[in-house]
Design a protein around this motif. Structure first.
Motif, PDB file in Angstrom:
ATOM      1  N   UNK A  12      54.770  18.262  47.998  1.00  0.00           N
ATOM      2  CA  UNK A  12      55.468  19.541  48.210  1.00  0.00           C
ATOM      3  C   UNK A  12      56.151  20.140  49.154  1.00  0.00           C
ATOM      4  N   UNK A  13      56.933  20.486  48.552  1.00  0.00           N
ATOM      5  CA  UNK A  13      57.748  21.399  50.188  1.00  0.00           C
ATOM      6  C   UNK A  13      57.301  23.044  49.816  1.00  0.00           C
ATOM      7  N   UNK A  14      56.701  23.683  51.137  1.00  0.00           N
ATOM      8  CA  UNK A  14      57.299  25.100  51.531  1.00  0.00           C
ATOM      9  C   UNK A  14      58.515  25.271  51.485  1.00  0.00           C
ATOM     10  N   UNK A  15      59.014  26.692  51.308  1.00  0.00           N
ATOM     11  CA  UNK A  15      60.289  27.622  51.628  1.00  0.00           C
ATOM     12  C   UNK A  15      60.282  28.611  52.297  1.00  0.00           C
ATOM     13  N   UNK A  16      59.850  28.165  53.368  1.00  0.00           N
ATOM     14  CA  UNK A  16      59.990  29.860  54.414  1.00  0.00           C
ATOM     15  C   UNK A  16      62.278  30.817  54.249  1.00  0.00           C
ATOM     16  N   UNK A  17      61.358  31.583  53.068  1.00  0.00           N
ATOM     17  CA  UNK A  17      63.200  32.436  52.993  1.00  0.00           C
ATOM     18  C   UNK A  17      62.568  33.773  53.112  1.00  0.00           C
ATOM     19  N   UNK A  18      64.254  34.132  53.680  1.00  0.00           N
ATOM     20  CA  UNK A  18      63.999  35.653  53.716  1.00  0.00           C
ATOM     21  C   UNK A  18      63.548  36.465  53.164  1.00  0.00           C
ATOM     22  N   UNK A  19      63.140  36.129  51.933  1.00  0.00           N
ATOM     23  CA  UNK A  19      62.181  37.140  51.072  1.00  0.00           C
ATOM     24  C   UNK A  19      60.483  37.068  51.102  1.00  0.00           C
ATOM     25  N   UNK A  20      60.729  35.395  51.138  1.00  0.00           N
ATOM     26  CA  UNK A  20      59.622  35.355  51.331  1.00  0.00           C
ATOM     27  C   UNK A  20      59.068  33.914  51.158  1.00  0.00           C
ATOM     28  N   UNK A  21      57.762  33.011  51.038  1.00  0.00           N
ATOM     29  CA  UNK A  21      57.541  31.899  51.333  1.00  0.00           C
ATOM     30  C   UNK A  21      57.328  31.387  49.497  1.00  0.00           C
ATOM     31  N   UNK A  22      58.381  30.374  49.316  1.00  0.00           N
ATOM     32  CA  UNK A  22      57.864  29.883  48.164  1.00  0.00           C
ATOM     33  C   UNK A  22      57.438  28.257  48.302  1.00  0.00           C
ATOM     34  N   UNK A  23      56.395  28.190  46.955  1.00  0.00           N
ATOM     35  CA  UNK A  23      56.351  26.598  47.405  1.00  0.00           C
ATOM     36  C   UNK A  23      56.431  26.038  46.349  1.00  0.00           C
ATOM     37  N   UNK A  24      57.045  24.655  46.150  1.00  0.00           N
ATOM     38  CA  UNK A  24      56.884  23.473  44.837  1.00  0.00           C
ATOM     39  C   UNK A  24      56.192  22.742  45.103  1.00  0.00           C
ATOM     40  N   UNK A  25      54.927  22.182  44.235  1.00  0.00           N
ATOM     41  CA  UNK A  25      54.732  21.342  44.566  1.00  0.00           C
ATOM     42  C   UNK A  25      54.406  19.896  44.479  1.00  0.00           C
ATOM     43  N   UNK A  26      56.046  19.612  43.624  1.00  0.00           N
ATOM     44  CA  UNK A  26      56.570  18.739  43.228  1.00  0.00           C
ATOM     45  C   UNK A  26      54.915  18.777  42.290  1.00  0.00           C
ATOM     46  N   UNK A  27      55.555  16.750  41.907  1.00  0.00           N
ATOM     47  CA  UNK A  27      54.315  16.090  41.119  1.00  0.00           C
ATOM     48  C   UNK A  27      52.986  16.260  41.800  1.00  0.00           C
TER      49      UNK A  27
END
Lengths: 558, 558
Positions: free
Chosen positions: A149-164
């Motif tokens: 899966x991926x974590x995206x650390x962005x200017x507004x906070x962290x978003x996580x996508x689990x993938x399958x």
């Protein structure tokens, strides 16, 4: 969080929401765009003649210069199958784990090789800078190795996508899902979680792949003749377990079916599939000369696909491998919704031959690769996200996910149910829908990408139902008007014409009537005449047969 | 047994074996033939445009004068749906229980009323003389009331056909399966048992329909808005239980969908469906003005059929009934294999609207009407037949039944696995296969019965995949040969032509090439020219598009 100019993060699903298949997620913040996955979907029944469906990427093409990279979660078709069509249009860097990229490259090389300089192998846990985003892969367990899966650390906070994912505590390759990392991020604060919702309607937890190994082993030991096991080519864990079991009981292994051979070769080459003995694999040309009780055949065709190897074996049209009475066929997969009838047909053919057929109903020879309700709850509790976005699911699965969220205290406003092209705008304390972007499906038929649309499909549906009737006549161009030749009637797919003389005679009379009514006018209106012939004949044939073939009037004039 | 002239009893399945659907069994002994059931089957996907499939009854038509009667087991479509096509050709007496014949007559009256003098209502337990046979119906429990199996006392012994059954010890209408009778016949001696094998792959026993009533009641009590329940129209027991539950909690009931209205009306009329209060039924025109929490809608569409009432409600195209957010939709049926995708679509539409959807996965709102393994074993043990013949099943179900037989000590020779048209010959101590009879499928498309066959279907399949290309040209009849007009190219369902100018130009050149090669000959061979145009253009289009549209050359000559 850095809240400069109060910009927002946009999350835009261009595929994989409101549907199972063709996953493609877009993350956008000011000048930075990151894409995750680029999958295909297999066409619904009504998409006659269509081979594949890929996401409409118009939005990405228009914003190509802002895309910092495409990250891939794992090597399943619904996540990588669209890349041969998508990547040549974008020419962007791609990132993925080793096996995933190995499978992608095998796929790209069939069409257009992709520049090596754009292909980047990543390791889970190593953050990658992509524009404003810091992207970090984390291990998940799924029905293929090297899934992340991926974590995206962005200017507004962290978003996580689990993938399958599923939470498999006893993974075949020993690589556990990185629950610790998810918990740590949860402690730091997670803005939003995009989560696999495929199995959100299923209570409890999924069963470990390891169980399948045990069950396969038991069946294998009971087998008298050849063993033939059909599964998804990409399920490397299951293939590994089958190979181990076969090796233990002294059977050699033959791998058949193009996609099965591709995946097995790539996996062996990259070290993801381990052969317990040398020379345990034999080519299909040697199957005929082997003792059946010394053999395991690993094959494609678990979905009853008409051209797959197992289907051909079952109908005795495979060149090298025959199913014989007493052979055991293990269907180590469940039918994807829509494939039940095809699979049933294959099973019936196998019984007809006298084979023993082992299906999931007779023992755990298949388990799901997706998280059930309790696993989804675990991931939500660990990451403690402010907002939830179900992904990878039809509306029913998104609704199921919403119920899970509600059971954990989330209110409706905290859960975004997206559609293709939805723009979910996130700021540190708000989630709302912004302006939608262009999105949808592009159909691939043969070499054509996008040249089969609504009208062509409607025509195919009409042709499929009742066939085509071509009306041919030659008329004089000017007065005195007369019919120079015809009308002749040619039909295909309409009725067995030899038994329909009266129908044809009636049809001809009907056409002559339409023509003669036009002759009465000062000047023949050719367009009107064609549509009169069509309407009148259509009505006539409906009355006589209750069918509506497509009618094509062809008029020549001299 | 009277063994005069050593004649044998023949059992011939003309439908319902090797398949689920279009049940029709023939029993024959010298000059006496008895038929059981005459059903339809819904077409497989590849039977494009076909509405229904019925058994080929050529054998019965040829032996019409020997047929003593047609006995019907119960009122399901796969047992009675073929009768409107079959009976007018045979004009034979028919026998069945009251509800069954009520449903048959409703069906026949839509097409051709059948002479009353040929229609005989029977009671279970009353033997009927039909030629050499003594036919006696016995009660079974199934998902429709008034279902029976038949015993045929023949000169070589007693043969029992279960019809469709499950062993429900708590039937809704209080009529138990007549296990005592089966046991008594078993004591006397039974030559052969023909048995429902639909669920032979399922272990254990089926669950009683009564459970469904309890579960429905629980869901109904939880509902906030309208309740909409979709089920098979013929499941009168389930409809009765839904009506009772609705009545208890103060809801009125609206019945929608043609087949649901037909079955409910016939069942009320004949006393098989009992309304707990007067005026509890309301017409659909009143639904709009009712408070949703006072309403239960009973509807067709449990299979996602495109034109059924629930499907139209879900897509907001029903004239009188709208699904609203907060409504509860109960899918009190499971998808028949092949219908999963259509059902999934309906469910997604309902979630989209904001309705709550209750499926079998969330609680026992559906149970099977067919016997599982343990129930099949019970019937075999009670009747103690010498021979076993699985019926009502695909090959996999017949194979499953054989395994059950083997587990009870029967050897392979005692179990006949039949195909359509098999003739199973029985004498008091022998079962063997005789000469096969003509059998198969007749396709119904609109008003046409049997005029759509292999070639027409193949054409429809090609048209469905890649469409049609018509090539039109007028040529001079004699030397000097030249092209007077054309070639013109018309296509439908092939590609979106406006974007294919180059393709069309190339195609025209290809056709001109084929024509000019013919011009070089002494005499134009018109047949050869057409097939040259077809072959060459087909090759050209395959190279350019990887598609194979049907090519229809139309050549005129002057």
């Amino acid at each position: 969080m850095h809240n400069k100019r109060a910009s927002k993060l946009s999350v835009i699903p261009l595929g994989g929401t409101g549907e199972i298949g063709k996953n493609l997620l877009v993350f956008e913040y000011e000048d930075s765009i990151v894409v995750i996955d680029g999958g295909v979907k297999f066409p619904e029944d009504e998409l006659l003649g269509i081979d594949l469906v890929i996401p409409d990427i118009t939005y990405l093409e228009k914003n190509r210069e802002r895309i910092k990279g495409l990250f891939i979660t794992h090597g399943h078709e619904d996540h990588i199958g669209g890349l041969p069509f998508i990547l040549p249009k974008l020419n962007i860097p791609i990132y993925g784990t080793r096996l995933t990229l190995g499978l992608v490259q095998a796929k790209l090389q069939e069409k257009n090789p992709y520049p090596e300089s754009l292909v980047h192998v990543i390791e889970p846990g190593e953050p990658i800078r992509a524009g404003v985003f810091e992207v970090e892969a984390f291990r998940v367990t799924h029905s293929i190795p090297d899934a992340v899966g991926y974590s995206l650390l962005t200017p507004v906070g962290r978003v996580i996508y689990t993938g399958d994912f599923k939470v498999d505590y006893t993974p075949i390759d020993g690589y556990n899902m990185d629950l610790g990392k998810l918990a740590a991020w949860g402690q730091e604060g997670v803005l939003a979680l995009l989560c696999d919702s495929t199995n959100s309607e299923r209570p409890g937890v999924t069963i470990s792949e390891k169980i399948v190994g045990k069950v396969l082993r038991e069946w294998f030991e009971r087998a008298q003749g050849k063993i033939i096991m059909a599964s998804f080519a990409s399920n490397v864990h299951r293939i590994q377990q089958a190979i181990n079991a076969a090796s233990d009981i002294g059977r050699k292994i033959c791998v058949v079916g193009r996609s099965m051979e591709n995946v097995v070769n790539t996996s062996i080459e990259l070290g993801y599939l381990k052969l317990p003995q040398e020379n345990i694999l034999i080519p299909s040309s040697e199957v005929g000369s082997m003792q059946p009780e010394k053999l395991l055949v690993l094959t494609t065709g678990s979905q009853g696909e008409p051209l797959a190897a197992l289907t051909r074996m079952a109908t005795r049209s495979h060149r090298q491998i025959n199913v014989m009475p007493g052979d055991m066929v293990v269907m180590a997969a469940t039918p994807i919704p829509g494939n039940e009838k095809l699979v049933g047909k294959t099973i019936n053919h196998l019984y007809q031959i006298g084979a023993e057929v082992v299906t999931k109903e007779m023992g755990q020879v298949h388990v799901s690769g997706h998280a059930n309700q309790e696993e989804i709850k675990l991931v939500i509790r660990l990451t403690q996200p402010r907002f939830l976005i179900p992904h990878h699911g039809e509306i029913r699965h998104q609704a199921g996910f919403r119920k899970i969220g509600q059971s954990l205290g989330y209110v409706d406003e905290d859960i975004a149910i997206t559609q293709l092209g939805s723009r979910v705008e996130l700021s540190p304390d708000r989630m709302e829908f912004g302006e939608r972007v262009e999105a949808g499906s592009v159909y691939i038929d043969g070499l054509g990408v996008g040249d089969v649309g609504y009208i062509v499909l409607k025509d195919r549906q009409q042709l499929a139902q009742d066939g085509v009737v071509v009306v041919v006549a030659a008329l004089s161009k000017s007065k005195p008007y007369k019919i120079l030749s015809g009308p002749d009637i040619i039909s295909r797919g309409f009725t067995f014409m030899k038994e329909a003389d009266a129908l044809i005679d009636g049809a001809k009379k009907d056409v002559i009537g339409s023509i003669e009514r036009q002759f009465e006018k000062d000047q023949i209106e050719w367009g009107a005449l064609k549509s009169n012939i069509r309407d009148s004949l259509s009505k006539y044939l409906w009355e006589k047969t209750r069918r509506r073939p497509m009618i094509l009037p062809v008029l020549l004039h001299y």
